[in-house]
Design a protein around this motif. Structure first.
Motif, PDB file in Angstrom:
ATOM      1  N   ASN A 294      63.748  80.110  40.734  1.00 40.67           N
ATOM      2  CA  ASN A 294      64.232  78.726  40.844  1.00 40.67           C
ATOM      3  C   ASN A 294      63.868  78.120  42.198  1.00 40.67           C
ATOM      4  O   ASN A 294      63.502  76.944  42.290  1.00 40.67           O
ATOM      5  CB  ASN A 294      65.736  78.671  40.628  1.00 40.67           C
ATOM      6  CG  ASN A 294      66.134  78.954  39.192  1.00 40.67           C
ATOM      7  OD1 ASN A 294      65.316  78.800  38.277  1.00 40.67           O
ATOM      8  ND2 ASN A 294      67.367  79.371  38.973  1.00 40.67           N
ATOM      9  N   THR A 295      63.978  78.928  43.260  1.00 39.30           N
ATOM     10  CA  THR A 295      63.631  78.424  44.594  1.00 39.30           C
ATOM     11  C   THR A 295      62.161  78.064  44.667  1.00 39.30           C
ATOM     12  O   THR A 295      61.778  76.999  45.185  1.00 39.30           O
ATOM     13  CB  THR A 295      63.959  79.475  45.667  1.00 39.30           C
ATOM     14  OG1 THR A 295      65.366  79.729  45.660  1.00 39.30           O
ATOM     15  CG2 THR A 295      63.550  78.991  47.051  1.00 39.30           C
ATOM     16  N   THR A 298      61.448  74.881  42.585  1.00 38.24           N
ATOM     17  CA  THR A 298      61.983  73.655  43.184  1.00 38.24           C
ATOM     18  C   THR A 298      61.179  73.225  44.409  1.00 38.24           C
ATOM     19  O   THR A 298      60.887  72.042  44.589  1.00 38.24           O
ATOM     20  CB  THR A 298      63.455  73.865  43.590  1.00 38.24           C
ATOM     21  OG1 THR A 298      64.208  74.213  42.431  1.00 38.24           O
ATOM     22  CG2 THR A 298      64.026  72.607  44.219  1.00 38.24           C
ATOM     23  N   THR A 299      60.792  74.177  45.225  1.00 46.34           N
ATOM     24  CA  THR A 299      60.127  73.822  46.489  1.00 46.34           C
ATOM     25  C   THR A 299      58.637  73.524  46.331  1.00 46.34           C
ATOM     26  O   THR A 299      58.023  72.989  47.257  1.00 46.34           O
ATOM     27  CB  THR A 299      60.299  74.962  47.511  1.00 46.34           C
ATOM     28  OG1 THR A 299      59.788  76.185  46.963  1.00 46.34           O
ATOM     29  CG2 THR A 299      61.765  75.146  47.870  1.00 46.34           C
ATOM     30  N   ASP A 303      58.335  65.584  42.316  1.00 41.93           N
ATOM     31  CA  ASP A 303      59.276  64.844  41.481  1.00 41.93           C
ATOM     32  C   ASP A 303      58.718  63.442  41.230  1.00 41.93           C
ATOM     33  O   ASP A 303      58.696  62.600  42.136  1.00 41.93           O
ATOM     34  CB  ASP A 303      60.649  64.764  42.178  1.00 41.93           C
ATOM     35  CG  ASP A 303      61.739  64.267  41.239  1.00 41.93           C
ATOM     36  OD1 ASP A 303      61.410  63.531  40.286  1.00 41.93           O
ATOM     37  OD2 ASP A 303      62.919  64.604  41.466  1.00 41.93           O
ATOM     38  N   GLY A 310      58.070  68.565  46.953  1.00 42.91           N
ATOM     39  CA  GLY A 310      58.883  69.681  47.422  1.00 42.91           C
ATOM     40  C   GLY A 310      58.427  70.161  48.783  1.00 42.91           C
ATOM     41  O   GLY A 310      57.303  69.873  49.222  1.00 42.91           O
TER      42      GLY A 310
END
Length: 329
Positions: A294-295, A298-299, A303, A310
């Motif tokens: 997940n990290t 996300t990074t 978006d 990110g």
């Protein structure tokens, strides 16, 4: 008192402010870059920690101990407690304890507080007493030199403790005076002790001088037996066992049994597979993987809704790690 521009119609203050802002522009850009680097470093710190956690979780699943955890229970843990190591065979058994192991203890006769006992040498030997007869063990006897007029019971106790003779010494004080208490450091009949005295005055074996601290199996010298050293005695599934310690670490494979009380009824011991521990190991791996994945996701994403990249978006190392993680799984 004056102000730039008064009387000239020129806004000097504004011009100065703009010039300062132009000079600061490169610094502001560098500060923005520095903050971005700090954020990346912090993010990589988080990723590093998560990778370490995943490695630890995977290590447990990669070893047999992660899958053969067992748990042991006792129907009377206050009398007999048990611990099982990973890989211990699943079993059930019945135990009873008829005698606990004890350490030999002696006490000297009371002496006036601070009084000197006498001069000479105390020799301490470890071994076994049997019907008043002493058989020395394999340990080398230890001698302690006592000085006349200098060494009180407290000082003698300190010398015995410093000599590491297999016994511990302390001084008991009450209304009668002081007594030297000695106790074997280890329990069991084989860990008893004998103390012989060599008085400087040559009067060995009497109830005066240094001989008052000797113990040869009788009470004639002034030192008496408080507790004889003895072994623990128990039965396992009806089979009698005897051990010098109340902790049984090699009697049964993978089990450590602690004897604490004499039993009045059979104690049931059960060793079974610890499914909760195995489940926890698997869940720990799942959680560690999901957290790291997940990290990374996300990074490294962009978006579209917020038009925000990110922290590690486009970072080759992070993307490579993400691909390697998926490939490993």
């Amino acid at each position: 008192i004056s102000s730039p521009g008064i009387g000239s119609g020129i806004d000097v203050q504004s011009i100065v402010s703009q010039l300062v802002a132009l000079e600061k522009a490169p610094l502001t850009k560098l500060e923005t870059q520095a903050n971005s680097i700090k954020t990346k470093i912090s993010t990589y710190g988080t990723i590093s920690s998560q990778v370490s956690a995943l490695g630890d979780a995977a290590f447990k699943l990669g070893n047999a101990s992660g899958w053969n955890s067992v748990t042991a229970t006792s129907s009377n843990a206050s009398a007999i407690s048990v611990k099982a190591a990973a890989g211990a065979p699943v079993t059930s058994l019945t135990m009873e304890v008829s005698q606990l192991a004890k350490a030999q203890s002696t006490a000297s006769s009371a002496l006036a507080s601070g009084a000197s006992v006498g001069a000479g040498t105390l020799t301490i030997e470890l071994g076994r007493w049997n019907a008043g007869s002493f058989t020395a063990g394999s340990e080398t006897p230890v001698s302690v030199t006592i000085n006349a007029g200098e060494d009180s019971l407290s000082e003698i106790a300190a010398k015995i403790n410093d000599a590491d003779a297999g016994v511990s010494a302390t001084v008991l004080k009450d209304a009668s005076g002081e007594r030297l208490l000695l106790r074997s450091k280890e329990t069991g009949a084989e860990n008893g002790f004998r103390i012989t005295a060599s008085d400087a005055d040559g009067n060995n074996g009497d109830a005066s001088g240094l001989s008052r601290l000797a113990y040869n199996g009788t009470a004639g010298t002034g030192t008496t037996l408080s507790q004889a050293g003895r072994n623990a005695m128990a039965t396992i599934n009806g089979v009698a066992i005897e051990t010098a310690s109340n902790t049984l670490s090699d009697t049964l494979p993978g089990l450590t049994i602690q004897l604490s009380q004499v039993t009045t009824a059979p104690v049931e011991i059960d060793v079974s597979t610890d499914q909760d521990a195995i489940r926890a190991n698997v869940q720990a791996f799942v959680d560690a993987y999901n957290s790291l994945n997940n990290t990374l996701a996300t990074t490294t994403k962009y978006d579209e809704a917020t038009k925000t990249a990110g922290t590690l978006q486009g970072d080759a190392t992070a993307v490579g790690l993400q691909n390697a993680l998926r490939g490993m799984m």
